[in-house]
Motif scaffolding. Structure first.
Motif, PDB file in Angstrom:
ATOM      1  N   HIS B 111       0.900  -1.221  -0.092  1.00 21.40           N
ATOM      2  CA  HIS B 111       0.117  -0.149  -0.111  1.00 21.40           C
ATOM      3  C   HIS B 111       0.854   1.395   0.007  1.00 21.40           C
ATOM      4  N   MET B 112       1.808   1.303   1.019  1.00 23.11           N
ATOM      5  CA  MET B 112       2.775   2.461   1.116  1.00 23.11           C
ATOM      6  C   MET B 112       3.556   2.780  -0.383  1.00 23.11           C
ATOM      7  N   THR B 113       3.935   1.539  -0.895  1.00 25.24           N
ATOM      8  CA  THR B 113       4.892   1.649  -2.142  1.00 25.24           C
ATOM      9  C   THR B 113       4.101   2.140  -3.241  1.00 25.24           C
ATOM     10  N   ARG B 114       2.660   1.529  -3.384  1.00 26.79           N
ATOM     11  CA  ARG B 114       1.687   1.883  -4.389  1.00 26.79           C
ATOM     12  C   ARG B 114       1.384   3.553  -4.277  1.00 26.79           C
ATOM     13  N   ARG B 115       1.400   4.095  -3.201  1.00 25.73           N
ATOM     14  CA  ARG B 115       1.224   5.522  -2.982  1.00 25.73           C
ATOM     15  C   ARG B 115       2.281   6.272  -3.441  1.00 25.73           C
ATOM     16  N   ALA B 116       3.440   5.722  -3.080  1.00 24.36           N
ATOM     17  CA  ALA B 116       4.719   6.533  -3.252  1.00 24.36           C
ATOM     18  C   ALA B 116       4.920   6.592  -4.964  1.00 24.36           C
ATOM     19  N   LEU B 117       4.565   5.246  -5.674  1.00 20.31           N
ATOM     20  CA  LEU B 117       4.654   5.163  -7.012  1.00 20.31           C
ATOM     21  C   LEU B 117       3.581   6.073  -7.687  1.00 20.31           C
ATOM     22  N   SER B 118       2.501   6.095  -7.074  1.00 21.66           N
ATOM     23  CA  SER B 118       1.411   6.880  -7.816  1.00 21.66           C
ATOM     24  C   SER B 118       1.670   8.261  -7.525  1.00 21.66           C
ATOM     25  N   ALA B 119       2.216   8.817  -6.491  1.00 30.25           N
ATOM     26  CA  ALA B 119       2.722  10.002  -6.274  1.00 30.25           C
ATOM     27  C   ALA B 119       3.774  10.621  -7.525  1.00 30.25           C
ATOM     28  N   ILE B 243       9.153   4.819   3.206  1.00 28.66           N
ATOM     29  CA  ILE B 243       8.687   5.206   4.269  1.00 28.66           C
ATOM     30  C   ILE B 243       8.188   6.886   4.104  1.00 28.66           C
ATOM     31  N   ALA B 244       9.078   7.469   3.267  1.00 29.07           N
ATOM     32  CA  ALA B 244       8.659   8.753   2.914  1.00 29.07           C
ATOM     33  C   ALA B 244       9.080   9.012   1.505  1.00 29.07           C
ATOM     34  N   PHE B 245       8.256   9.673   0.817  1.00 18.27           N
ATOM     35  CA  PHE B 245       8.477   9.830  -0.810  1.00 18.27           C
ATOM     36  C   PHE B 245       8.184  11.176  -1.164  1.00 18.27           C
ATOM     37  N   GLU B 246       8.546  11.718  -2.474  1.00 23.61           N
ATOM     38  CA  GLU B 246       8.223  13.181  -2.679  1.00 23.61           C
ATOM     39  C   GLU B 246       6.985  12.939  -3.801  1.00 23.61           C
ATOM     40  N   CYS B 247       6.557  14.075  -3.799  1.00 22.10           N
ATOM     41  CA  CYS B 247       5.109  14.295  -4.574  1.00 22.10           C
ATOM     42  C   CYS B 247       5.611  15.240  -5.903  1.00 22.10           C
ATOM     43  N   LYS B 248       4.688  15.538  -6.531  1.00 27.49           N
ATOM     44  CA  LYS B 248       5.056  16.248  -7.702  1.00 27.49           C
ATOM     45  C   LYS B 248       5.737  17.614  -7.425  1.00 27.49           C
ATOM     46  N   ALA B 249       5.509  18.160  -6.301  1.00 26.53           N
ATOM     47  CA  ALA B 249       6.211  19.426  -5.594  1.00 26.53           C
ATOM     48  C   ALA B 249       7.703  19.410  -5.403  1.00 26.53           C
ATOM     49  N   HIS B 250       8.048  17.995  -5.351  1.00 24.93           N
ATOM     50  CA  HIS B 250       9.515  17.803  -5.204  1.00 24.93           C
ATOM     51  C   HIS B 250      10.098  18.865  -4.128  1.00 24.93           C
ATOM     52  N   ASP B 251       9.431  19.097  -3.031  1.00 20.29           N
ATOM     53  CA  ASP B 251       9.741  19.937  -1.881  1.00 20.29           C
ATOM     54  C   ASP B 251       9.674  19.057  -0.465  1.00 20.29           C
ATOM     55  N   GLY B 252      10.508  18.373  -0.193  1.00 21.04           N
ATOM     56  CA  GLY B 252      10.461  17.536   0.884  1.00 21.04           C
ATOM     57  C   GLY B 252       9.878  15.969   0.522  1.00 21.04           C
ATOM     58  N   LEU B 253       9.850  15.353   1.548  1.00 19.99           N
ATOM     59  CA  LEU B 253       9.436  13.994   1.339  1.00 19.99           C
ATOM     60  C   LEU B 253       8.092  13.756   2.033  1.00 19.99           C
ATOM     61  N   HIS B 254       6.820  13.442   1.888  1.00 21.12           N
ATOM     62  CA  HIS B 254       5.669  13.016   2.486  1.00 21.12           C
ATOM     63  C   HIS B 254       6.127  11.815   3.398  1.00 21.12           C
TER      64      HIS B 254
END
Lengths: 248, 422
Positions: B111-119, B243-254
């Protein structure tokens, strides 16, 4: 969606005994939540605190944004919380009709007679058998019918949050199934439901989410289907895999 | 995109869920893991006294050395029969770190990895290639499982030479590459040298995991390989990669706040630092069943960003600085503890570990651990071949235990090497 009921760090006391030892849980509008666990794990005590029967508790119980601290049962009923107590606790000598009307006591006092009639219609369409038995003393009903009466009586208060304590207790599997179907119907009618059950299988099949209680604490929370497939829940509460349960 | 309810939660509901899960985790750990129970008792605290995330500070820390001491299964919170996967990673000294997963745990990582890949905008139409060194094989599996679950075509992690990886990348029309910074840099460098144009490859995304990469290097990868880079943060001893991943903003890791609670502490005073300050990242698992971590000191330097992200996600972010607050070296994304290297050396060679030294070496993008050992009398053999044989055997042993490339160099006894001088 915001939670309808939010409980934080609830500790409940019977005299000096702490029966609920710091429980947090939440219920969203339209959800069916199952609280499962062994006898004495604190599930019913939590229901008593939420419905205002038990006063000696600490922590927070927030219903629709407002604290329920210090409220008594009539106030809770007026706010939209109704309890279907364990063992049903109907009034055996009174007729089925009078039992139902008693559920609307606080509304009748507010002279909401017409609305109460509408609720009576709703309850009897949900449980047609109750209409057939209207004039019979409630004590003459079968166990399943008495449970329907107890649920019907709670619905007469027009609750938004319905708390059911062990509704399947002592009932035949077919009747249990029928009761669980009714819960699904009630959810479609906009009710939010918290269900305490020792029959974990039936409860989790009906619920969206569940909380697993052990000796006054919650040890697990999750979607109902995840809990149904959880090895530990299966062993402890669903009576499965016992023959292999010795490898520690 | 997943049906990811949590991303629609209000701040209050988010905190409620975190509190519920934190308390459940502590209750389970207290009941089922004697280590956690004894530590809480020694600290004079019971799970019921933890009434908010701020109360976490009352609990003792979990450190990497504890994994070594309670090897292999003592920190598991479920019976072994409920474990469906067992992972091994380098440890802090003699023992490796062993972690176990229940079926639910693996589901959570998916679930977490899917979320990170989707982001990172990965979709079922992508072809995703995973290229990690053997030390990060655990992560390779998590990425494979999650991407397959999403319907992405996956080229699983296989240890190939750089040339072979490039061949697969080109011929199989890979669109997304998941790898460590070192390989991403090698790829960018190769494309630059060969003057490969943007049309030559289908690659549009590189997900960088295992190590922090500097903004400068990231920019050069993006320019030379014609891709967008996304950074992921994870722990390879107690895997997960996402555990944490970047979104399209590339401004820190969620941070996946429905599965982890993050704190920042001062590594010297071990006091919790207020939001926004930089220190050591400490993580507590919220959903893990088999191997719960309670206040695990990651040794990674970070800062929590509480301000909302422009992407609208309710997940708080961390700024990950890359430096360590402990004695761990990152070798191509794998956490290597000096103490473990020394204890393997001592077991294999007639040397005093105190005199050995090591450093991470980057030889044109090939990252390896370079170890310096002072020559002494015990080493002398009639045949230089014997010494060579012993050293090669030790290198093999290190490679096997650590999952990274290693080279041992003999140095003069009178002139021990200080890595800072290298």
């Amino acid at each position: 969606m915001e939670s309808m009921l939010r409980i934080r760090n609830l500790k409940c006391f019977y005299g000096r005994i702490m029966a609920v030892k710091g429980v947090s849980l939440s219920v969203k509008q339209g959800e069916i939540i199952a609280l499962i666990g062994a006898n004495g794990a604190g599930k019913s005590t939590l229901m008593e605190a939420v419905s205002g029967i038990l006063h000696s508790w600490t922590g927070e119980i927030i219903f629709e944004g407002k604290s329920l601290k210090g409220m008594d049962p009539p106030a809770m009923v007026s706010k939209g919380i109704s309890l279907v107590p364990e063992g049903r606790l109907i009034f055996p000598p009174l007729s089925v009709y009078d039992n139902l009307r008693l559920g609307a006591y606080t509304r009748l006092r507010q002279r909401a007679k017409e609305e109460v009639e509408q609720s009576m219609e709703m309850v009897t369409s949900l449980f047609p058998i109750l209409k057939e038995r209207f004039t019979q003393p409630a004590g003459t009903l079968s166990g399943g019918e008495q449970q329907m009466l107890a649920i019907g009586r709670s619905l007469m208060a027009k609750p938004r949050l319905l708390l059911l304590d062990e509704p399947s207790m002592g009932l035949a599997p077919l009747i249990v199934e029928k009761i669980m179907e009714v819960l699904e119907t009630l959810r479609h009618k906009g009710h939010t439901i918290v269900l305490v059950e020792q029959n974990a299988q039936a409860a989790l099949e009906a619920a969206d989410r569940g909380y697993v209680f052990e000796t006054g604490t919650v040890v697990l929370e999750g979607k109902a289907d995840e809990l149904l497939s959880d090895q530990n829940v299966k062993r402890a509460y669903l009576g499965k895999d016992y023959e292999e349960f010795d490898d520690g | 995109m997943d049906n990811d309810d949590f991303l629609g939660y209000s701040p209050e509901d988010k905190h409620q869920l975190q509190l519920e899960r934190l308390q459940n985790t502590l209750n389970r750990a207290f009941r089922q893991v004697s280590f956690h129970r004894q530590r809480m008792k020694a600290a004079g605290i019971e799970p019921g006294q933890i009434e908010s995330a701020a109360d976490l500070a009352k609990l003792p820390f979990l450190e990497r050395a504890d994994f070594n001491e309670h090897y292999p299964y003592e920190l598991f919170a479920v019976p072994l029969r409920d474990i469906v996967r067992i992972h091994t990673a380098p440890g802090t000294s003699r023992n490796p770190t062993v972690s176990g997963y229940t079926a639910q745990d693996l589901g959570n990582w998916r679930h977490m990895t899917r979320r990170a890949l989707s982001a990172a905008s990965v979709s079922p139409s992508d072809i995703l290639q995973i290229a990690f060194n053997p030390g990060l094989a655990n992560w390779g599996r998590d990425f494979k499982d999650a991407a397959e679950d999403m319907g992405v075509s996956v080229i699983p992690n296989t240890w190939l030479s750089t040339d072979k990886q490039f061949m697969v990348l080109r011929d199989y029309k890979t669109t997304v590459l998941v790898t460590s910074p070192a390989f991403a840099l090698q790829l960018a460098d190769y494309m630059h040298r060969m003057q490969v144009g943007p049309a030559a490859l289908n690659l549009h995304t590189i997900i960088i995991a295992g190590e922090r990469i500097s903004d400068e290097r990231r920019k050069s990868i993006e320019e030379q390989a014609f891709v967008t880079c996304w950074l992921h943060y994870g722990l390879n001893e107690v895997p997960g990669p996402t555990i944490a991943f970047e979104c399209k903003a590339h401004d820190g890791l969620h941070i996946n706040e429905d599965h982890f609670l993050a704190e920042i502490i001062d590594p010297e005073t071990i006091q919790t630092l207020p939001a926004g300050q930089t220190g050591e990242l400490v993580l507590t698992t919220l959903t893990t069943r088999a191997f719960p971590l309670i206040r695990f000191r990651t040794g990674d330097k970070a800062r929590i960003i509480e301000a909302p992200c422009s992407c609208g996600s309710p997940l708080a972010r961390i700024e990950w600085f890359g430096q360590r607050t402990d004695d761990i070296m990152k070798v191509d994304g794998v956490n290597i503890h000096r103490q473990q290297v020394k204890s393997i050396l001592e077991g294999a060679l007639p040397v005093s570990a105190a005199l050995t030294n090591c450093r991470v070496k980057d030889d044109n993008g090939r990252i390896f651990l370079e170890i310096f050992i002072p020559m002494n009398e015990e080493f002398f053999s009639d045949e230089i071949k014997e010494i060579e044989k012993l050293l090669r055997k030790t290198e093999d042993r290190l490679r096997e235990d650590l999952g990274i490339a290693v080279a041992i160099r003999l140095v003069e006894k009178s002139n021990p090497v200080n890595p800072d001088d290298l």
